[in-house]
Design a protein around this motif. Structure first.
Motif, mmCIF file in Angstrom:
data_model
loop_
_atom_site.group_PDB
_atom_site.id
_atom_site.type_symbol
_atom_site.label_atom_id
_atom_site.label_comp_id
_atom_site.label_asym_id
_atom_site.label_seq_id
_atom_site.Cartn_x
_atom_site.Cartn_y
_atom_site.Cartn_z
ATOM 1 N N GLN A 1 0.772 -1.252 0.033
ATOM 2 C CA GLN A 1 0.128 0.136 -0.070
ATOM 3 C C GLN A 1 0.946 1.349 -0.132
ATOM 4 O O GLN A 1 0.591 2.256 -0.782
ATOM 5 N N GLU A 2 2.126 1.243 0.702
ATOM 6 C CA GLU A 2 2.644 2.437 0.885
ATOM 7 C C GLU A 2 3.313 2.732 -0.649
ATOM 8 O O GLU A 2 3.509 3.771 -0.963
ATOM 9 N N ASN A 3 4.024 1.816 -1.246
ATOM 10 C CA ASN A 3 4.513 1.847 -2.425
ATOM 11 C C ASN A 3 3.528 2.399 -3.690
ATOM 12 O O ASN A 3 3.779 3.086 -4.581
ATOM 13 N N THR A 4 2.246 1.701 -3.554
ATOM 14 C CA THR A 4 1.294 2.103 -4.454
ATOM 15 C C THR A 4 0.821 3.752 -4.244
ATOM 16 O O THR A 4 0.573 4.278 -5.248
ATOM 17 N N ASN A 5 0.668 4.115 -3.113
ATOM 18 C CA ASN A 5 0.703 5.543 -2.570
ATOM 19 C C ASN A 5 1.696 6.495 -3.439
ATOM 20 O O ASN A 5 1.404 7.408 -3.850
ATOM 21 N N ALA A 6 2.783 5.779 -3.229
ATOM 22 C CA ALA A 6 4.066 6.569 -3.517
ATOM 23 C C ALA A 6 4.115 6.493 -5.169
ATOM 24 O O ALA A 6 4.310 7.665 -5.876
ATOM 25 N N MET A 7 3.646 5.583 -5.910
ATOM 26 C CA MET A 7 3.773 5.441 -7.201
ATOM 27 C C MET A 7 2.374 6.449 -7.692
ATOM 28 O O MET A 7 2.570 7.089 -8.808
ATOM 29 N N ARG A 8 1.441 6.193 -6.829
ATOM 30 C CA ARG A 8 0.141 7.384 -7.417
ATOM 31 C C ARG A 8 0.604 8.697 -7.422
ATOM 32 O O ARG A 8 0.276 9.544 -8.384
#
Length: 274
Positions: free
Chosen positions: A167-174
């Protein structure tokens, strides 16, 4: 063909320089104004201050567009790093002990599903970056697909650190792709382009009617100044949208994401023969 695609600015600037030179020497030299030749209406020394001011304005706008470009250069590598991290968290999910007693917690994780999801997300991001429209209705639902992997793991009692990491990496990628979307969609202010085009027109007009001390100086100075100003204008226009893959001179390097895709396809959850 590749040589031409990656040198379009130089080629266009050379064509413009030759065109201005041709118009001056084959059209304007045959025209006159009250007995005064068109190509000798003013002295070059009288307008050098205009060229100096024009270079100054072009330099300011070039510096402004370079700021966004330097930021854009980081985005492909950061997106690839986040995708790589999500891949590693998935590996952790397979190795870490699982909790829960439901039927879903007892079943084996579907490696084929996870592999296809990661490849689909990666392909979707690459296709979106290479697209000309940069449609927000495509990229943001696509990013949410990586959160679907987190939900899949949560239902099956996978290690919480793996879920949190995804989830953290997804938010950063977003955030990174949102920045890429903003840079691509919001071009430099329109009045600035009108100013650049006006300066370019004025410079070219003065070159056409300027008097030089010798024919060689005429050819060299006219072509050189035309080339430089056209090159600067095209460079600023290209840097304004570094994610325009149709402009091979000034688009950002997408190798980090392309290389990640190659690694993903070659080794991520590949079924080993018995």
């Amino acid at each position: 063909m590749k040589f031409v695609l990656h040198r379009t600015i130089i080629i266009k600037s050379l064509i413009a320089a030759l065109a201005v030179l041709g118009i001056k020497n084959f059209v304007f030299k045959n025209l006159s104004f009250y007995g005064q030749d068109f190509h000798d209406l003013i002295e070059l020394s009288d307008i050098t201050i205009i060229f100096t001011g024009a270079f100054f304005v072009f330099g300011l706008l070039l510096a402004a567009t370079m700021t966004d470009f330097k930021e854009s250069e980081k985005i492909p590598g950061e997106v690839a790093s986040n995708l790589e991290a999500i891949k590693d968290w998935i590996y952790l999910a397979f190795r870490a002990p699982r909790t829960g007693t439901s039927d879903l917690c007892m079943e084996e994780l579907n490696s084929t599903f996870l592999r296809e999801e990661m490849i689909s997300i990666t392909n979707g991001i690459i296709d979106w970056i290479y697209s000309s429209g940069k449609d927000s209705t495509v990229i943001f639902p696509l990013i949410r697909k990586s959160n679907e992997i987190a939900y899949y793991f949560a239902e099956r009692g996978v290690d919480k650190e793996a879920i949190k990491g995804i989830q953290e990496n997804t938010n950063a990628m977003r955030k990174q792709l949102t920045r890429a979307y903003t840079i691509s969609r919001n071009n430099f202010i329109k009045p600035a382009y009108i100013l650049l085009q006006s300066i370019l027109f004025i410079v070219m007009s003065f070159l056409l009617i300027s008097k030089f001390k010798s024919p060689s100086a005429d050819y060299l100075v006219t072509s050189a100044i035309t080339f430089i100003f056209c090159y600067l204008y095209l460079l600023i226009s290209g840097l304004d949208d570094p994610f325009d893959i149709h402009n091979g001179d000034t688009n950002v390097d997408l190798k980090p994401i392309d290389r990640f895709k190659q690694r993903l396809i070659s080794d991520f959850l590949v079924s080993k023969p018995n």
